[in-house]
Motif scaffolding. Structure first.
Motif, PDB file in Angstrom:
ATOM      1  N   LEU A  11       0.768  -1.634   0.075  1.00  0.00           N
ATOM      2  CA  LEU A  11       0.275  -0.213  -0.153  1.00  0.00           C
ATOM      3  C   LEU A  11       0.451   1.904   0.353  1.00  0.00           C
ATOM      4  CD1 LEU A  11      -2.526   1.163   0.214  1.00  0.00           C
ATOM      5  CD2 LEU A  11      -2.825   0.998   2.533  1.00  0.00           C
ATOM      6  N   GLY A  12       2.408   1.337   0.818  1.00  0.00           N
ATOM      7  CA  GLY A  12       2.823   2.322   0.588  1.00  0.00           C
ATOM      8  C   GLY A  12       3.673   3.076  -0.608  1.00  0.00           C
ATOM      9  N   ASN A  13       3.939   1.366  -1.092  1.00  0.00           N
ATOM     10  CA  ASN A  13       4.361   2.070  -2.594  1.00  0.00           C
ATOM     11  C   ASN A  13       3.400   1.866  -3.679  1.00  0.00           C
ATOM     12  OD1 ASN A  13       7.292   0.847  -2.797  1.00  0.00           O
ATOM     13  ND2 ASN A  13       7.044  -0.612  -1.585  1.00  0.00           N
ATOM     14  N   GLU A  14       2.554   2.047  -3.579  1.00  0.00           N
ATOM     15  CA  GLU A  14       1.563   1.788  -4.062  1.00  0.00           C
ATOM     16  C   GLU A  14       0.952   3.405  -3.906  1.00  0.00           C
ATOM     17  OE1 GLU A  14      -1.785   0.379  -4.954  1.00  0.00           O
ATOM     18  OE2 GLU A  14      -1.242  -1.720  -3.797  1.00  0.00           O
ATOM     19  N   ILE A  15       1.244   4.515  -2.622  1.00  0.00           N
ATOM     20  CA  ILE A  15       0.804   5.778  -2.429  1.00  0.00           C
ATOM     21  C   ILE A  15       1.077   6.231  -2.686  1.00  0.00           C
ATOM     22  CG2 ILE A  15       0.004   7.248  -0.408  1.00  0.00           C
ATOM     23  CD1 ILE A  15      -1.344   4.821   0.280  1.00  0.00           C
ATOM     24  N   ALA A  16       2.704   6.130  -2.789  1.00  0.00           N
ATOM     25  CA  ALA A  16       4.332   6.765  -3.532  1.00  0.00           C
ATOM     26  C   ALA A  16       4.014   6.945  -4.619  1.00  0.00           C
ATOM     27  CB  ALA A  16       5.506   6.129  -2.618  1.00  0.00           C
ATOM     28  N   GLY A  17       4.067   5.656  -5.151  1.00  0.00           N
ATOM     29  CA  GLY A  17       3.451   5.624  -6.228  1.00  0.00           C
ATOM     30  C   GLY A  17       3.197   6.337  -7.031  1.00  0.00           C
ATOM     31  N   GLU A  31       9.332   5.807 -12.765  1.00  0.00           N
ATOM     32  CA  GLU A  31       9.364   5.619 -11.705  1.00  0.00           C
ATOM     33  C   GLU A  31       8.003   5.097 -10.491  1.00  0.00           C
ATOM     34  OE1 GLU A  31      11.770   8.048  -9.662  1.00  0.00           O
ATOM     35  OE2 GLU A  31      13.586   7.786 -11.270  1.00  0.00           O
ATOM     36  N   GLY A  32       7.127   6.347 -11.102  1.00  0.00           N
ATOM     37  CA  GLY A  32       5.945   6.108  -9.777  1.00  0.00           C
ATOM     38  C   GLY A  32       5.198   5.299 -10.365  1.00  0.00           C
ATOM     39  N   THR A  37       2.925  -0.519  -8.998  1.00  0.00           N
ATOM     40  CA  THR A  37       3.846  -1.971 -10.060  1.00  0.00           C
ATOM     41  C   THR A  37       4.122  -2.736  -8.853  1.00  0.00           C
ATOM     42  OG1 THR A  37       3.435  -1.482 -12.220  1.00  0.00           O
ATOM     43  CG2 THR A  37       4.424  -3.642 -11.831  1.00  0.00           C
ATOM     44  N   LYS A  38       4.923  -2.179  -8.124  1.00  0.00           N
ATOM     45  CA  LYS A  38       6.011  -3.027  -7.125  1.00  0.00           C
ATOM     46  C   LYS A  38       5.173  -3.044  -5.419  1.00  0.00           C
ATOM     47  CE  LYS A  38      10.084  -3.309  -4.253  1.00  0.00           C
ATOM     48  NZ  LYS A  38      11.096  -2.032  -3.506  1.00  0.00           N
ATOM     49  N   GLY A  39       3.920  -2.246  -5.492  1.00  0.00           N
ATOM     50  CA  GLY A  39       3.138  -2.238  -4.510  1.00  0.00           C
ATOM     51  C   GLY A  39       2.347  -2.836  -4.595  1.00  0.00           C
TER      52      GLY A  39
END
Length: 56
Positions: A11-17, A31-32, A37-39
């Protein structure tokens, strides 16, 4: 516990992305998208752990 940890990281990676994708810089947007996608993958990993009892 691994399930929740993976879901939280995802969830953190999705939000940051998603935030990075709002940038005017094409490199930052790319990069976002990669981070989002990683999230999503981390979230799926957490769901799999939950379904299999954290044995993944």
């Amino acid at each position: 516990m691994g399930e929740m940890k993976d879901k939280a990281k995802g969830l953190g990676n999705e939000i940051a992305g998603n935030a990075k994708q709002m940038s005017d810089d094409p490199k930052t947007r790319a990069e976002g998208k990669a981070q989002e996608t990683k999230g999503e993958a981390q979230n799926l990993k957490g769901e799999a752990k939950g379904a299999m009892g954290n044995k993944v």
